[in-house]
Design an enzyme around this catalytic site. Structure first.
Site, mmCIF file in Angstrom:
data_model
loop_
_atom_site.group_PDB
_atom_site.id
_atom_site.type_symbol
_atom_site.label_atom_id
_atom_site.label_comp_id
_atom_site.label_asym_id
_atom_site.label_seq_id
_atom_site.Cartn_x
_atom_site.Cartn_y
_atom_site.Cartn_z
ATOM 1 N N LYS A 20 34.478 -36.948 15.901
ATOM 2 C CA LYS A 20 33.781 -35.754 15.408
ATOM 3 C C LYS A 20 34.146 -34.529 16.221
ATOM 4 C CE LYS A 20 29.840 -38.159 17.267
ATOM 5 N NZ LYS A 20 28.716 -38.954 16.838
ATOM 6 N N LYS A 43 42.127 -41.393 18.348
ATOM 7 C CA LYS A 43 40.929 -41.906 17.682
ATOM 8 C C LYS A 43 40.361 -40.878 16.701
ATOM 9 C CE LYS A 43 37.023 -41.922 19.901
ATOM 10 N NZ LYS A 43 35.896 -42.118 20.826
ATOM 11 N N LYS A 82 36.707 -37.152 28.772
ATOM 12 C CA LYS A 82 35.822 -36.043 28.394
ATOM 13 C C LYS A 82 35.837 -34.927 29.422
ATOM 14 C CE LYS A 82 32.604 -38.141 25.207
ATOM 15 N NZ LYS A 82 31.205 -38.392 24.848
HETATM 16 P P1 TYM Z 1 29.408 -42.552 19.781
HETATM 17 O O1 TYM Z 1 28.260 -41.738 19.347
HETATM 18 O O2 TYM Z 1 30.626 -41.866 20.291
HETATM 19 O O3 TYM Z 1 29.882 -43.492 18.604
HETATM 20 C C1 TYM Z 1 28.939 -44.326 17.922
HETATM 21 C C2 TYM Z 1 29.573 -45.634 17.514
HETATM 22 O O4 TYM Z 1 30.689 -45.392 16.643
HETATM 23 C C3 TYM Z 1 31.836 -46.049 17.166
HETATM 24 N N1 TYM Z 1 33.019 -45.220 16.869
HETATM 25 C C4 TYM Z 1 34.133 -45.688 16.309
HETATM 26 N N2 TYM Z 1 34.464 -46.924 15.864
HETATM 27 C C5 TYM Z 1 35.694 -47.079 15.338
HETATM 28 N N3 TYM Z 1 36.600 -46.064 15.214
HETATM 29 C C6 TYM Z 1 36.306 -44.819 15.634
HETATM 30 N N4 TYM Z 1 37.188 -43.825 15.495
HETATM 31 C C7 TYM Z 1 35.028 -44.577 16.213
HETATM 32 N N5 TYM Z 1 34.408 -43.480 16.732
HETATM 33 C C8 TYM Z 1 33.190 -43.894 17.133
HETATM 34 C C9 TYM Z 1 31.600 -46.146 18.660
HETATM 35 O O5 TYM Z 1 32.371 -47.174 19.246
HETATM 36 C C10 TYM Z 1 30.121 -46.434 18.703
HETATM 37 O O6 TYM Z 1 29.858 -47.813 18.498
HETATM 38 N N6 TYM Z 1 28.042 -44.309 24.260
HETATM 39 C C11 TYM Z 1 27.857 -44.461 22.838
HETATM 40 C C12 TYM Z 1 26.436 -44.363 22.376
HETATM 41 C C13 TYM Z 1 25.480 -45.262 23.083
HETATM 42 C C14 TYM Z 1 25.343 -46.662 22.913
HETATM 43 C C15 TYM Z 1 24.277 -47.047 23.769
HETATM 44 C C16 TYM Z 1 26.019 -47.608 22.143
HETATM 45 C C17 TYM Z 1 24.538 -44.866 23.986
HETATM 46 N N7 TYM Z 1 23.819 -45.949 24.390
HETATM 47 C C18 TYM Z 1 23.895 -48.377 23.869
HETATM 48 C C19 TYM Z 1 25.632 -48.923 22.254
HETATM 49 C C20 TYM Z 1 24.574 -49.311 23.091
HETATM 50 C C21 TYM Z 1 28.663 -43.368 22.147
HETATM 51 O O7 TYM Z 1 28.921 -42.326 22.676
HETATM 52 O O8 TYM Z 1 28.954 -43.655 20.842
#
Ligand code: TYM
Length: 338
Positions: A204, A201, A118
């Site tokens: 968004k 990947k 990032k």
């Molecule tokens: P974030 O918001 O980027 O994504 C949310 C969830 O979606 C999954 N994901 C995917 N899974 C499969 N293929 C993809 N292309 C894909 N893109 C996104 C992510 O793995 C995630 O599970 N750091 C985290 C948010 C967070 C969190 C937490 C998660 C903050 N605190 C505590 C679990 C527990 C994040 O940025 O996810």
């Protein structure tokens, strides 16, 4: 291993930093719903404090938080069975996040590949919050003593760090207070790839809208994006090994399997031998049949934002019954005068 004295409890979160993609749905939300319906205690969070580690327009942040809540509910999460919250309404997340910033080591944080991706070449000019992000993420999980965290593959390293933080805290203070959380990274679509480039990947933040399916895309848009998805000239194989060097083909098969609640083996037994000209319309039909009811329901829920706000306020109250005592005990362990 999770210590036996901790009762199973599930926590996960998603950033309200833009629309939901098919990757979020298949990698995370679909598993959230399954775990809820298996009768586990479940807490799901819109992590607005994480979102602001990069600039968010305030009006967009509010809208995206409500839209994410609508996406959760439209996908089958219900406030009767799960605690649904936005992070900033439960202040103990940020409070424990500070404590964990004092537990985590600089060297651990510097190894985080997501930060490197990032920040890119811009590492001197990103926020301090972006660097410290994984400590807050560990706090999100451990403030609930959560034992299981369903996520996509890209969050694996952050969950390993969460385990390291819990272990170090427990060791430094001579307690067995925080559980060693298990990541739950399961299913055919733990890493959904871009429709334009099978090595990237689905995200968004990809500048190309054609690279992803958004949960709010209409049926024609979904069909068009799948029709235009990058593929190779060969027919689909009948065995999983046949997908080894074909990232785009593998991605579409994984998506099909996950949407159809099958294993990849079962999908290939069905579609092996087909050309993409046959397979893509089948995939488009399946995707539309699964996603259209969700986007329709999201639009309906978004028409009543006050109801969403009530759900999140109630969720925060329920959450604080868990988080306030955990924070109080953490401070006590550390010697903070109460
Ligand atoms: P974030 O918001 O980027 O994504 C949310 C969830 O979606 C999954 N994901 C995917 N899974 C499969 N293929 C993809 N292309 C894909 N893109 C996104 C992510 O793995 C995630 O599970 N750091 C985290 C948010 C967070 C969190 C937490 C998660 C903050 N605190 C505590 C679990 C527990 C994040 O940025 O996810």
């Amino acid at each position: 291993m999770t210590s036996p004295q901790f009762t199973p409890r599930v926590f996960s979160g998603i950033q309200p930093s833009g629309g939901l993609t098919l990757g979020n749905y298949l990698g995370a939300i679909k598993r959230f719903v399954q775990m809820q319906d298996e009768g586990m205690e479940t807490i799901y969070c819109m992590v607005d404090l994480h979102a602001v580690t990069v600039w968010q327009n305030p009006a967009d942040l509010a809208r995206n938080t409500r839209e994410l809540a609508a996406g959760f509910i439209a996908s089958g999460l219900t406030p009767e069975k799960s605690i649904l919250i936005n992070q900033s309404q439960v202040p103990e997340h940020a409070q424990l996040g500070w404590v964990f910033s004092c537990v985590a080591r600089m060297g651990w944080m510097q190894r985080m590949t997501q930060f490197k991706d990032k920040a890119g070449k811009n590492a001197q000019n990103v926020s301090l919050g972006l660097f410290g992000y994984p400590a807050l993420m560990a706090a999100d999980i451990l403030i609930y003593h959560a034992t299981h965290v369903p996520v996509g593959e890209d969050q694996k390293q952050h969950l390993e760090l969460t385990r390291d933080i819990a272990t170090k805290f427990n060791h430094d203070y001579g307690v067995d207070f925080f559980p060693i959380t298990e990541p739950v990274i399961e299913g055919a679509a733990t890493r959904v790839m871009s429709l334009r480039d099978g090595s990237k990947k689905m995200s968004k933040s990809d500048p190309s809208d054609a690279s992803r399916i958004n949960m709010t895309d209409d049926a024609d848009t979904i069909a068009k994006k799948i029709r235009k998805a990058k593929t190779d000239p060969d027919a689909l194989p009948s065995e999983v090994e046949g997908l080894a060097d074909r990232p785009e083909a593998r991605n579409l098969v994984n998506i099909y399997a996950a949407l159809n609640e099958q294993t990849v083996e079962q999908t290939l037994a069905e579609v092996g031998g087909q050309q993409f000209g046959t397979f893509k319309p089948l995939l488009a039909e399946l995707a539309v049949s699964r996603l259209s009811p969700i986007s329709g329901e999201m639009a309906r829920l978004m028409a009543d934002p006050a109801e969403i706000d009530r759900i999140l306020a109630r969720g925060a109250e329920q959450a604080r019954e868990i988080t306030a005592p955990v924070l109080a005990r953490t401070y006590e362990i550390m010697g903070m005068v109460r």
